[in-house]
Design a protein around this motif. Sequence first.
Motif, PDB file in Angstrom:
ATOM      1  N   UNK A   1     -28.801 -58.024 -24.132  1.00  9.19           N
ATOM      2  CA  UNK A   1     -28.086 -59.328 -24.069  1.00  9.19           C
ATOM      3  C   UNK A   1     -28.162 -60.744 -22.629  1.00  9.19           C
ATOM      4  N   UNK A   2     -28.512 -60.219 -21.712  1.00  8.92           N
ATOM      5  CA  UNK A   2     -27.751 -60.629 -20.888  1.00  8.92           C
ATOM      6  C   UNK A   2     -26.883 -62.380 -20.349  1.00  8.92           C
ATOM      7  N   UNK A   3     -26.989 -63.187 -21.746  1.00 11.21           N
ATOM      8  CA  UNK A   3     -26.045 -64.099 -21.374  1.00 11.21           C
ATOM      9  C   UNK A   3     -24.853 -63.449 -22.814  1.00 11.21           C
ATOM     10  N   UNK A   4     -24.798 -62.661 -22.934  1.00 10.59           N
ATOM     11  CA  UNK A   4     -23.663 -62.139 -24.136  1.00 10.59           C
ATOM     12  C   UNK A   4     -22.401 -61.735 -22.974  1.00 10.59           C
ATOM     13  N   UNK A   5     -21.120 -62.697 -23.215  1.00  9.03           N
ATOM     14  CA  UNK A   5     -19.740 -62.533 -22.216  1.00  9.03           C
ATOM     15  C   UNK A   5     -19.280 -61.106 -22.399  1.00  9.03           C
ATOM     16  N   UNK A   6     -19.320 -60.799 -23.611  1.00  3.90           N
ATOM     17  CA  UNK A   6     -17.951 -59.892 -23.989  1.00  3.90           C
ATOM     18  C   UNK A   6     -18.826 -58.529 -23.462  1.00  3.90           C
ATOM     19  N   UNK A   7     -20.077 -58.256 -23.802  1.00  5.04           N
ATOM     20  CA  UNK A   7     -21.370 -57.521 -23.561  1.00  5.04           C
ATOM     21  C   UNK A   7     -21.247 -57.217 -22.431  1.00  5.04           C
ATOM     22  N   UNK A   8     -21.190 -57.671 -20.886  1.00  6.03           N
ATOM     23  CA  UNK A   8     -21.449 -57.760 -19.169  1.00  6.03           C
ATOM     24  C   UNK A   8     -19.807 -58.002 -19.044  1.00  6.03           C
ATOM     25  N   UNK A   9     -18.806 -58.340 -19.572  1.00  5.13           N
ATOM     26  CA  UNK A   9     -17.597 -58.476 -19.541  1.00  5.13           C
ATOM     27  C   UNK A   9     -17.382 -56.541 -19.054  1.00  5.13           C
ATOM     28  N   UNK A  10     -17.772 -56.112 -20.774  1.00  4.17           N
ATOM     29  CA  UNK A  10     -17.239 -54.535 -21.106  1.00  4.17           C
ATOM     30  C   UNK A  10     -18.016 -53.500 -19.906  1.00  4.17           C
ATOM     31  N   UNK A  11     -19.263 -54.385 -19.734  1.00  9.95           N
ATOM     32  CA  UNK A  11     -19.985 -53.738 -18.568  1.00  9.95           C
ATOM     33  C   UNK A  11     -19.106 -53.134 -16.872  1.00  9.95           C
ATOM     34  N   UNK A  12     -19.184 -54.786 -16.767  1.00  8.74           N
ATOM     35  CA  UNK A  12     -18.117 -55.104 -15.148  1.00  8.74           C
ATOM     36  C   UNK A  12     -17.337 -54.165 -14.987  1.00  8.74           C
ATOM     37  N   UNK A  13     -15.897 -54.307 -16.787  1.00  8.50           N
ATOM     38  CA  UNK A  13     -15.082 -53.208 -17.114  1.00  8.50           C
ATOM     39  C   UNK A  13     -15.564 -51.513 -16.714  1.00  8.50           C
ATOM     40  N   UNK A  14     -16.225 -51.227 -17.934  1.00  5.77           N
ATOM     41  CA  UNK A  14     -16.742 -50.648 -17.564  1.00  5.77           C
ATOM     42  C   UNK A  14     -17.514 -48.900 -16.290  1.00  5.77           C
ATOM     43  N   UNK A  15     -18.288 -50.195 -15.701  1.00  6.49           N
ATOM     44  CA  UNK A  15     -18.325 -49.920 -14.298  1.00  6.49           C
ATOM     45  C   UNK A  15     -16.900 -49.403 -13.359  1.00  6.49           C
ATOM     46  N   UNK A  16     -16.520 -50.336 -13.037  1.00  3.56           N
ATOM     47  CA  UNK A  16     -15.006 -50.087 -12.329  1.00  3.56           C
ATOM     48  C   UNK A  16     -14.458 -49.074 -12.284  1.00  3.56           C
ATOM     49  N   UNK A  17     -13.904 -49.201 -13.622  1.00  5.00           N
ATOM     50  CA  UNK A  17     -13.424 -47.926 -14.724  1.00  5.00           C
ATOM     51  C   UNK A  17     -13.770 -46.724 -13.909  1.00  5.00           C
ATOM     52  N   UNK A  18     -15.088 -46.422 -14.032  1.00  2.16           N
ATOM     53  CA  UNK A  18     -16.167 -45.298 -13.640  1.00  2.16           C
ATOM     54  C   UNK A  18     -16.239 -45.121 -11.843  1.00  2.16           C
ATOM     55  N   UNK A  19     -15.965 -46.223 -11.640  1.00  5.41           N
ATOM     56  CA  UNK A  19     -15.909 -46.090  -9.731  1.00  5.41           C
ATOM     57  C   UNK A  19     -17.080 -46.748  -9.015  1.00  5.41           C
ATOM     58  N   UNK A  20     -17.428 -47.231 -10.270  1.00  7.18           N
ATOM     59  CA  UNK A  20     -18.927 -47.732  -9.274  1.00  7.18           C
ATOM     60  C   UNK A  20     -18.355 -49.102  -9.238  1.00  7.18           C
ATOM     61  N   UNK A  21     -17.387 -49.550  -8.202  1.00  4.47           N
ATOM     62  CA  UNK A  21     -16.825 -51.377  -8.025  1.00  4.47           C
ATOM     63  C   UNK A  21     -18.018 -52.066  -6.996  1.00  4.47           C
ATOM     64  N   UNK A  22     -18.388 -51.752  -6.648  1.00  2.73           N
ATOM     65  CA  UNK A  22     -19.697 -52.964  -5.882  1.00  2.73           C
ATOM     66  C   UNK A  22     -20.906 -52.645  -7.345  1.00  2.73           C
ATOM     67  N   UNK A  23     -21.319 -52.209  -7.499  1.00  2.00           N
ATOM     68  CA  UNK A  23     -22.143 -52.433  -9.484  1.00  2.00           C
ATOM     69  C   UNK A  23     -21.392 -53.501  -9.593  1.00  2.00           C
ATOM     70  N   UNK A  24     -20.338 -52.783 -10.141  1.00  3.29           N
ATOM     71  CA  UNK A  24     -19.676 -53.934 -11.091  1.00  3.29           C
ATOM     72  C   UNK A  24     -19.537 -55.704 -10.697  1.00  3.29           C
ATOM     73  N   UNK A  25     -18.697 -55.027  -9.615  1.00  2.00           N
ATOM     74  CA  UNK A  25     -18.677 -56.748  -8.596  1.00  2.00           C
ATOM     75  C   UNK A  25     -20.522 -57.658  -8.905  1.00  2.00           C
ATOM     76  N   UNK A  26     -21.348 -56.757  -8.398  1.00  2.00           N
ATOM     77  CA  UNK A  26     -22.572 -57.801  -8.772  1.00  2.00           C
ATOM     78  C   UNK A  26     -22.200 -57.675  -9.878  1.00  2.00           C
ATOM     79  N   UNK A  27     -22.666 -57.515 -10.897  1.00  2.00           N
ATOM     80  CA  UNK A  27     -22.589 -57.362 -11.928  1.00  2.00           C
ATOM     81  C   UNK A  27     -22.378 -59.017 -12.513  1.00  2.00           C
TER      82      UNK A  27
END
Length: 204
Positions: free
Chosen positions: A122-148
Amino acid sequence: MLEPGLPARAPGSFLARHGNGYRFTAGPEALDLNRFRALVTDARTFTGRAEPTQALERYAEALHLVQGRAGDGLADTPGARVVFANLDDEFLEAVLAAAGIAVRLHRPARMLAPLRRAAEMEPLHELVQASLVTTLAAAGHRAEALTTYRVIRTRLADELGIDPGSDLQQAYRRILRVSAAPAGFAKATRRTGPGRRPRTARDG
Protein backbone atom coordinates in the motif's frame (compact mmCIF):
# COMPACT_ATOMS: atom_id res chain seq x y z
CA MET A 1 2.83 -31.69 -3.93
CA LEU A 2 0.30 -31.42 -1.11
CA GLU A 3 1.39 -34.57 0.71
CA PRO A 4 4.85 -35.61 -0.53
CA GLY A 5 5.04 -38.67 1.72
CA LEU A 6 1.76 -40.17 0.54
CA PRO A 7 2.14 -43.48 -1.41
CA ALA A 8 0.96 -43.49 -5.01
CA ARG A 9 -2.84 -43.88 -5.45
CA ALA A 10 -3.40 -43.80 -1.68
CA PRO A 11 -6.31 -41.62 -0.54
CA GLY A 12 -5.05 -38.23 0.62
CA SER A 13 -6.27 -35.77 3.19
CA PHE A 14 -6.93 -32.86 0.85
CA LEU A 15 -7.96 -34.18 -2.59
CA ALA A 16 -11.04 -36.36 -3.05
CA ARG A 17 -12.60 -37.61 -6.27
CA HIS A 18 -15.67 -35.63 -7.28
CA GLY A 19 -17.48 -36.59 -10.47
CA ASN A 20 -15.00 -36.38 -13.32
CA GLY A 21 -12.53 -34.35 -11.27
CA TYR A 22 -11.33 -33.69 -7.77
CA ARG A 23 -12.45 -31.58 -4.85
CA PHE A 24 -9.97 -29.87 -2.55
CA THR A 25 -10.95 -30.01 1.11
CA ALA A 26 -9.05 -28.75 4.14
CA GLY A 27 -10.01 -28.48 7.77
CA PRO A 28 -9.84 -25.19 9.66
CA GLU A 29 -6.51 -26.13 11.22
CA ALA A 30 -4.91 -26.34 7.75
CA LEU A 31 -5.69 -22.74 6.76
CA ASP A 32 -3.20 -19.97 7.51
CA LEU A 33 -6.04 -17.46 7.60
CA ASN A 34 -7.68 -19.18 10.55
CA ARG A 35 -4.35 -19.39 12.37
CA PHE A 36 -3.69 -15.72 11.62
CA ARG A 37 -7.05 -14.64 13.01
CA ALA A 38 -6.68 -16.76 16.13
CA LEU A 39 -3.27 -15.26 16.87
CA VAL A 40 -4.51 -11.71 16.28
CA THR A 41 -7.42 -12.36 18.64
CA ASP A 42 -4.96 -13.58 21.28
CA ALA A 43 -2.80 -10.50 20.72
CA ARG A 44 -5.77 -8.19 21.25
CA THR A 45 -6.69 -10.07 24.40
CA PHE A 46 -3.19 -9.62 25.80
CA THR A 47 -3.29 -5.94 24.84
CA GLY A 48 -6.53 -5.54 26.75
CA ARG A 49 -4.89 -7.15 29.78
CA ALA A 50 -1.97 -4.69 29.58
CA GLU A 51 0.44 -7.49 28.66
CA PRO A 52 2.19 -5.93 25.64
CA THR A 53 5.11 -8.36 25.46
CA GLN A 54 2.81 -11.35 24.99
CA ALA A 55 0.68 -9.33 22.56
CA LEU A 56 3.72 -8.51 20.43
CA GLU A 57 4.75 -12.17 20.30
CA ARG A 58 1.30 -13.20 19.06
CA TYR A 59 1.24 -10.43 16.49
CA ALA A 60 4.72 -11.37 15.25
CA GLU A 61 3.67 -15.00 14.82
CA ALA A 62 0.51 -13.99 12.97
CA LEU A 63 2.26 -11.55 10.64
CA HIS A 64 4.87 -14.14 9.76
CA LEU A 65 2.09 -16.11 8.05
CA VAL A 66 1.42 -13.30 5.56
CA GLN A 67 3.71 -13.29 2.53
CA GLY A 68 1.95 -10.72 0.34
CA ARG A 69 -1.41 -9.66 -0.98
CA ALA A 70 -4.26 -12.08 -0.37
CA GLY A 71 -5.25 -13.93 -3.52
CA ASP A 72 -2.54 -12.23 -5.55
CA GLY A 73 -3.40 -12.80 -9.21
CA LEU A 74 -6.72 -14.50 -8.40
CA ALA A 75 -8.98 -11.47 -7.86
CA ASP A 76 -10.61 -11.61 -11.29
CA THR A 77 -14.17 -10.69 -10.25
CA PRO A 78 -15.57 -7.76 -8.23
CA GLY A 79 -16.67 -10.12 -5.45
CA ALA A 80 -13.24 -11.72 -5.20
CA ARG A 81 -11.56 -8.31 -5.12
CA VAL A 82 -13.72 -7.25 -2.17
CA VAL A 83 -12.95 -10.45 -0.24
CA PHE A 84 -9.21 -10.22 -0.81
CA ALA A 85 -9.13 -6.48 -0.07
CA ASN A 86 -10.81 -7.14 3.29
CA LEU A 87 -8.19 -9.79 4.08
CA ASP A 88 -5.42 -7.32 3.25
CA ASP A 89 -7.07 -4.81 5.58
CA GLU A 90 -6.91 -7.36 8.41
CA PHE A 91 -3.17 -7.67 7.82
CA LEU A 92 -2.64 -3.89 7.72
CA GLU A 93 -4.62 -3.39 10.91
CA ALA A 94 -2.55 -6.03 12.70
CA VAL A 95 0.72 -4.52 11.41
CA LEU A 96 -0.19 -1.07 12.67
CA ALA A 97 -1.19 -2.36 16.10
CA ALA A 98 1.93 -4.49 16.41
CA ALA A 99 4.25 -1.69 15.31
CA GLY A 100 2.83 0.65 17.94
CA ILE A 101 3.46 -1.94 20.64
CA ALA A 102 6.96 -2.69 19.35
CA VAL A 103 7.93 0.99 19.48
CA ARG A 104 6.56 1.37 23.00
CA LEU A 105 8.52 -1.70 24.13
CA HIS A 106 11.69 -0.34 22.49
CA ARG A 107 11.75 -3.31 20.12
CA PRO A 108 10.97 -1.56 16.82
CA ALA A 109 13.24 -3.76 14.70
CA ARG A 110 10.89 -6.68 15.38
CA MET A 111 8.24 -5.12 13.14
CA LEU A 112 10.34 -3.68 10.32
CA ALA A 113 9.95 -6.66 7.98
CA PRO A 114 6.11 -6.83 8.08
CA LEU A 115 5.90 -3.03 7.98
CA ARG A 116 8.05 -2.89 4.86
CA ARG A 117 5.86 -5.58 3.31
CA ALA A 118 2.75 -3.56 4.17
CA ALA A 119 4.29 -0.38 2.75
CA GLU A 120 5.07 -2.17 -0.53
CA MET A 121 1.50 -3.44 -0.70
CA GLU A 122 0.00 0.00 0.00
CA PRO A 123 2.41 2.72 -1.19
CA LEU A 124 -0.23 5.45 -0.72
CA HIS A 125 -1.58 4.30 2.66
CA GLU A 126 -0.55 7.19 4.90
CA LEU A 127 -1.03 5.41 8.23
CA VAL A 128 1.15 2.51 7.10
CA GLN A 129 3.81 4.82 5.69
CA ALA A 130 3.78 6.98 8.83
CA SER A 131 4.16 3.88 11.00
CA LEU A 132 7.11 2.75 8.87
CA VAL A 133 8.77 6.16 9.19
CA THR A 134 8.27 6.17 12.97
CA THR A 135 9.46 2.59 13.43
CA LEU A 136 12.53 3.08 11.24
CA ALA A 137 13.51 6.12 13.27
CA ALA A 138 12.91 4.30 16.56
CA ALA A 139 15.15 1.47 15.33
CA GLY A 140 17.97 3.93 14.63
CA HIS A 141 17.48 4.07 10.84
CA ARG A 142 16.88 7.83 10.70
CA ALA A 143 18.34 8.31 7.21
CA GLU A 144 16.06 5.61 5.81
CA ALA A 145 13.11 7.07 7.71
CA LEU A 146 13.72 10.51 6.18
CA THR A 147 14.11 9.00 2.72
CA THR A 148 10.88 7.05 3.16
CA TYR A 149 9.06 10.23 4.15
CA ARG A 150 10.38 12.14 1.15
CA VAL A 151 9.43 9.33 -1.23
CA ILE A 152 5.85 9.11 0.04
CA ARG A 153 5.54 12.93 0.05
CA THR A 154 6.59 13.03 -3.61
CA ARG A 155 4.32 10.12 -4.50
CA LEU A 156 1.30 11.76 -2.86
CA ALA A 157 1.97 14.99 -4.74
CA ASP A 158 2.58 13.33 -8.11
CA GLU A 159 -0.19 10.74 -8.04
CA LEU A 160 -2.89 12.37 -5.91
CA GLY A 161 -1.96 16.04 -5.90
CA ILE A 162 -2.05 16.27 -2.09
CA ASP A 163 0.36 16.99 0.75
CA PRO A 164 1.12 14.47 3.51
CA GLY A 165 -1.59 14.21 6.15
CA SER A 166 -1.21 14.84 9.87
CA ASP A 167 0.07 11.33 10.71
CA LEU A 168 2.94 11.55 8.24
CA GLN A 169 3.75 15.11 9.22
CA GLN A 170 3.88 14.18 12.91
CA ALA A 171 6.15 11.22 12.17
CA TYR A 172 8.46 13.56 10.23
CA ARG A 173 8.50 16.18 13.00
CA ARG A 174 9.39 13.52 15.58
CA ILE A 175 12.47 12.59 13.54
CA LEU A 176 13.50 16.23 13.31
CA ARG A 177 13.07 16.75 17.06
CA VAL A 178 15.24 13.75 17.86
CA SER A 179 17.84 14.79 15.30
CA ALA A 180 17.94 18.30 16.77
CA ALA A 181 18.47 17.10 20.37
CA PRO A 182 21.93 17.98 21.81
CA ALA A 183 24.45 15.23 21.11
CA GLY A 184 24.91 12.92 24.04
CA PHE A 185 21.99 14.38 26.00
CA ALA A 186 19.84 11.25 25.90
CA LYS A 187 22.82 9.04 26.73
CA ALA A 188 23.83 11.18 29.69
CA THR A 189 20.26 11.21 30.98
CA ARG A 190 20.02 7.42 30.85
CA ARG A 191 23.44 6.97 32.45
CA THR A 192 23.02 9.33 35.37
CA GLY A 193 19.33 8.79 36.06
CA PRO A 194 17.00 11.19 37.89
CA GLY A 195 18.45 13.17 40.75
CA ARG A 196 22.05 12.54 39.74
CA ARG A 197 24.35 14.81 37.79
CA PRO A 198 26.73 13.58 35.09
CA ARG A 199 30.34 13.15 36.06
CA THR A 200 32.67 15.82 34.70
CA ALA A 201 36.42 16.16 34.42
CA ARG A 202 36.45 18.19 37.66
CA ASP A 203 34.98 15.23 39.56
CA GLY A 204 38.21 13.31 39.00
